[in-house]
Scaffold this motif. Sequence first.
Motif, PDB file in Angstrom:
ATOM      1  N   ASP A 266      42.728  -3.148  23.971  1.00 12.49           N
ATOM      2  CA  ASP A 266      42.325  -3.024  25.449  1.00 12.49           C
ATOM      3  C   ASP A 266      42.775  -1.723  25.999  1.00 12.49           C
ATOM      4  OD1 ASP A 266      41.799  -5.721  25.623  1.00 12.49           O
ATOM      5  OD2 ASP A 266      43.803  -6.311  26.164  1.00 12.49           O
ATOM      6  N   HIS A 267      44.071  -1.080  25.600  1.00 13.79           N
ATOM      7  CA  HIS A 267      44.368   0.095  25.866  1.00 13.79           C
ATOM      8  C   HIS A 267      43.366   1.278  25.186  1.00 13.79           C
ATOM      9  CE1 HIS A 267      47.207   3.378  27.072  1.00 13.79           C
ATOM     10  NE2 HIS A 267      47.074   3.972  25.727  1.00 13.79           N
ATOM     11  N   LEU A 268      42.943   1.029  24.434  1.00 14.90           N
ATOM     12  CA  LEU A 268      41.970   2.000  23.942  1.00 14.90           C
ATOM     13  C   LEU A 268      40.856   1.972  24.684  1.00 14.90           C
ATOM     14  CD1 LEU A 268      41.086   4.168  21.643  1.00 14.90           C
ATOM     15  CD2 LEU A 268      40.131   2.206  20.409  1.00 14.90           C
ATOM     16  N   MET A 269      40.162   0.890  24.951  1.00 17.61           N
ATOM     17  CA  MET A 269      38.984   0.898  25.892  1.00 17.61           C
ATOM     18  C   MET A 269      39.264   1.260  27.269  1.00 17.61           C
ATOM     19  SD  MET A 269      36.835  -0.343  23.686  1.00 17.61           S
ATOM     20  CE  MET A 269      35.543  -0.561  24.796  1.00 17.61           C
ATOM     21  N   ASP A 270      40.455   0.987  27.570  1.00 16.81           N
ATOM     22  CA  ASP A 270      40.872   1.572  29.057  1.00 16.81           C
ATOM     23  C   ASP A 270      40.826   2.967  28.969  1.00 16.81           C
ATOM     24  OD1 ASP A 270      40.900  -0.935  30.045  1.00 16.81           O
ATOM     25  OD2 ASP A 270      43.303  -0.950  29.744  1.00 16.81           O
ATOM     26  N   GLN A 271      41.492   3.653  27.847  1.00 19.71           N
ATOM     27  CA  GLN A 271      41.419   5.084  28.050  1.00 19.71           C
ATOM     28  C   GLN A 271      39.980   5.659  27.677  1.00 19.71           C
ATOM     29  OE1 GLN A 271      43.769   7.239  28.194  1.00 19.71           O
ATOM     30  NE2 GLN A 271      45.141   5.344  28.881  1.00 19.71           N
ATOM     31  N   ILE A 272      39.173   4.884  27.047  1.00 23.71           N
ATOM     32  CA  ILE A 272      37.779   5.572  27.126  1.00 23.71           C
ATOM     33  C   ILE A 272      37.030   5.396  28.336  1.00 23.71           C
ATOM     34  CG2 ILE A 272      35.387   4.882  25.678  1.00 23.71           C
ATOM     35  CD1 ILE A 272      36.912   4.271  23.290  1.00 23.71           C
ATOM     36  N   ALA A 273      37.091   4.314  29.032  1.00 24.31           N
ATOM     37  CA  ALA A 273      36.793   4.085  30.188  1.00 24.31           C
ATOM     38  C   ALA A 273      37.450   5.000  31.335  1.00 24.31           C
ATOM     39  CB  ALA A 273      37.187   2.454  30.800  1.00 24.31           C
ATOM     40  N   GLU A 274      38.285   5.617  31.339  1.00 25.36           N
ATOM     41  CA  GLU A 274      39.004   6.678  32.167  1.00 25.36           C
ATOM     42  C   GLU A 274      38.435   7.839  31.820  1.00 25.36           C
ATOM     43  OE1 GLU A 274      43.292   6.498  31.849  1.00 25.36           O
ATOM     44  OE2 GLU A 274      43.493   4.595  32.744  1.00 25.36           O
ATOM     45  N   LEU A 275      38.027   8.360  30.527  1.00 26.30           N
ATOM     46  CA  LEU A 275      37.447   9.454  30.112  1.00 26.30           C
ATOM     47  C   LEU A 275      36.025   9.414  30.457  1.00 26.30           C
ATOM     48  CD1 LEU A 275      38.473   9.966  26.450  1.00 26.30           C
ATOM     49  CD2 LEU A 275      39.224  11.128  28.239  1.00 26.30           C
ATOM     50  N   GLY A 276      35.278   8.271  30.752  1.00 24.79           N
ATOM     51  CA  GLY A 276      34.105   8.225  31.320  1.00 24.79           C
ATOM     52  C   GLY A 276      34.092   8.687  32.694  1.00 24.79           C
ATOM     53  N   GLN A 277      35.005   8.605  33.318  1.00 24.25           N
ATOM     54  CA  GLN A 277      34.901   8.553  34.739  1.00 24.25           C
ATOM     55  C   GLN A 277      35.830  10.062  35.121  1.00 24.25           C
ATOM     56  OE1 GLN A 277      33.416   6.675  36.700  1.00 24.25           O
ATOM     57  NE2 GLN A 277      32.973   5.433  35.097  1.00 24.25           N
ATOM     58  N   ASP A 278      36.407  10.627  34.123  1.00 28.13           N
ATOM     59  CA  ASP A 278      37.366  11.690  34.191  1.00 28.13           C
ATOM     60  C   ASP A 278      36.133  13.300  34.427  1.00 28.13           C
ATOM     61  OD1 ASP A 278      38.974  13.927  34.355  1.00 28.13           O
ATOM     62  OD2 ASP A 278      40.129  13.250  32.646  1.00 28.13           O
ATOM     63  N   GLN A 279      36.075  13.682  35.772  1.00 22.41           N
ATOM     64  CA  GLN A 279      35.197  14.767  35.708  1.00 22.41           C
ATOM     65  C   GLN A 279      35.676  15.997  34.964  1.00 22.41           C
ATOM     66  OE1 GLN A 279      32.260  14.496  37.194  1.00 22.41           O
ATOM     67  NE2 GLN A 279      31.829  16.754  36.907  1.00 22.41           N
ATOM     68  N   LEU A 280      36.965  16.101  34.798  1.00 22.29           N
ATOM     69  CA  LEU A 280      37.585  17.350  34.226  1.00 22.29           C
ATOM     70  C   LEU A 280      37.239  17.299  32.976  1.00 22.29           C
ATOM     71  CD1 LEU A 280      39.174  19.833  34.268  1.00 22.29           C
ATOM     72  CD2 LEU A 280      41.372  18.360  34.145  1.00 22.29           C
ATOM     73  N   PHE A 281      37.411  16.100  32.172  1.00 19.11           N
ATOM     74  CA  PHE A 281      37.132  15.908  30.974  1.00 19.11           C
ATOM     75  C   PHE A 281      35.579  16.391  30.691  1.00 19.11           C
ATOM     76  CE2 PHE A 281      35.223  12.884  27.743  1.00 19.11           C
ATOM     77  CZ  PHE A 281      36.035  13.496  26.386  1.00 19.11           C
ATOM     78  N   GLU A 282      34.589  15.834  31.464  1.00 23.16           N
ATOM     79  CA  GLU A 282      33.286  15.974  31.095  1.00 23.16           C
ATOM     80  C   GLU A 282      32.902  17.647  31.402  1.00 23.16           C
ATOM     81  OE1 GLU A 282      29.793  14.970  30.115  1.00 23.16           O
ATOM     82  OE2 GLU A 282      31.080  13.216  30.776  1.00 23.16           O
ATOM     83  N   GLU A 283      33.672  18.326  32.262  1.00 28.59           N
ATOM     84  CA  GLU A 283      33.706  19.829  32.211  1.00 28.59           C
ATOM     85  C   GLU A 283      33.993  20.240  31.223  1.00 28.59           C
ATOM     86  OE1 GLU A 283      35.289  20.971  36.071  1.00 28.59           O
ATOM     87  OE2 GLU A 283      33.990  20.064  37.280  1.00 28.59           O
ATOM     88  N   GLN A 284      35.217  19.916  30.625  1.00 27.20           N
ATOM     89  CA  GLN A 284      35.805  20.649  29.326  1.00 27.20           C
ATOM     90  C   GLN A 284      34.909  20.225  28.173  1.00 27.20           C
ATOM     91  OE1 GLN A 284      39.456  18.773  28.943  1.00 27.20           O
ATOM     92  NE2 GLN A 284      40.358  20.143  30.426  1.00 27.20           N
ATOM     93  N   VAL A 285      34.202  19.131  28.054  1.00 27.30           N
ATOM     94  CA  VAL A 285      33.222  18.557  26.994  1.00 27.30           C
ATOM     95  C   VAL A 285      31.837  19.748  27.092  1.00 27.30           C
ATOM     96  CG1 VAL A 285      31.800  16.843  26.036  1.00 27.30           C
ATOM     97  CG2 VAL A 285      33.960  16.375  26.734  1.00 27.30           C
ATOM     98  N   GLN A 286      31.338  20.047  28.317  1.00 25.47           N
ATOM     99  CA  GLN A 286      30.292  20.716  28.723  1.00 25.47           C
ATOM    100  C   GLN A 286      30.593  22.165  28.173  1.00 25.47           C
ATOM    101  OE1 GLN A 286      27.264  19.640  29.572  1.00 25.47           O
ATOM    102  NE2 GLN A 286      26.689  21.795  28.807  1.00 25.47           N
TER     103      GLN A 286
END
Length: 440
Positions: A266-286
């Motif tokens: 559950d914790h792993l899936m929650d973290q993945i879901a948070e990453l999907g909504q994290d704009q900063l993470f998306e910018e860093q990935v880009q």
Amino acid sequence: MNYHKKANLTLTAVFIFFLGAAVLEHFYPHNFGVRLVYFVLEAALVGGIADWFAVTAIFRKPLGWGFHTELIPRNREKVIEAVASMVQSELLHIDLIRKKIERVPFIESLLNYVEKEGGPVYLTNKLLPYLQRYIGKQQPHRLAKALTEYLHRNSKTWTLGHKLQAVSGWALNQGYIDQGLDRLAEGLLDKASEGETRQVIVRYFEEIKQEKVSNAGGLFRTLMGFVEMSDGLNLDEAADALQVELLLTLRKLQDRNSPLRATLKDHLMDQIAELGQDQLFEEQVQQWKDAVLKEPFIESFLESVIKTAIDAATSPSGGTGGQVPCPTLYRLLHPYVEKYWVSLHENGVLRERMNAFIVDSLCRMIKNEHNLIGNLVRETLSTYTDQDLNQFVQDKAGNDLQWIRINGSMIGGVVGLILFLFLEFFYNPFIIPVIMNYIP
């Protein structure tokens, strides 16, 4: 005996009988029966000769007569065009061809043939050489360059966070998350049971003790000395206890029904879901994607990967007794062939559509090349000499033409009989006296 000989014999017989009747008529000019036979045979001979002339005039000059005779040689081009048009437009019309083709069960026949030859295995073995030749013709540097350009153009449209969430959900439903946790727990359990892990724990405890002692006052250090002298603080025993507790915890992690494992998932899936909504993470990935794709080694790396894949797909090594030319490519291709083979057998609508597609394709091809039928007939007939062309027509319609000659003698005789009776029983006794009364 062919009809040409029959027609000649008929005309000859009529001529001979006519000569005999002429002789009789000379000696018995007033005999009714002789005159009747003579008149009928004369009309039959005239009819037979006239039709002989007409039929012969189609092919050649009868008796050297050149006026409107030798019709086929003179109208050679018209005859050839008429025959070609008849074959193309009437005998082999596109609608007639389509009706014939629609009756042919192409797909069913093909399925039965492939099934007899081995089904999916046969299809896969047949597709492999063509696929290998196609793959072998590919140039790795061109493919790598095209792939790199494609990645540059489309990398900004790939949102890794959302795809990571979708992939993780798919992996969870397929059981891949559990498989990963199983391997992780197994690896950690093996590592935790090693003696080196125990030594690491002992060193860790010693570092904590030294830190506490160095930062504490004299009283604490004195108490710690007494504890150590009385064996109240044994770091080896503490390390053993912690290692055992760690092993027990990891064993719980191996159990798919344990609360610890469920909490971790559950914790792993929650973290993945948070990453999907994290704009900063998306910018860093880009930024990371842009930086990686700008590196010159990307194209060379892709080229080496593509070259390796092509070599693996086209290499015949590692075969199964020489039966499979490329086992790697065979293993990749065969499941898909088998899947669609089963689907094709079970889907009657698909078979009908495929059969209709084949029929439409053939009809379009025939329609586009339908003029070739007429051209072929024209080219073939154009090579014929006048004699060959005459023989061609005679072979196709000669019997009917000879029957025209036979019918000419028969119809001439019938008409002669009718005329003779008309003259004898109506014209001479009734009409002639009337006409004579008006003539002074």
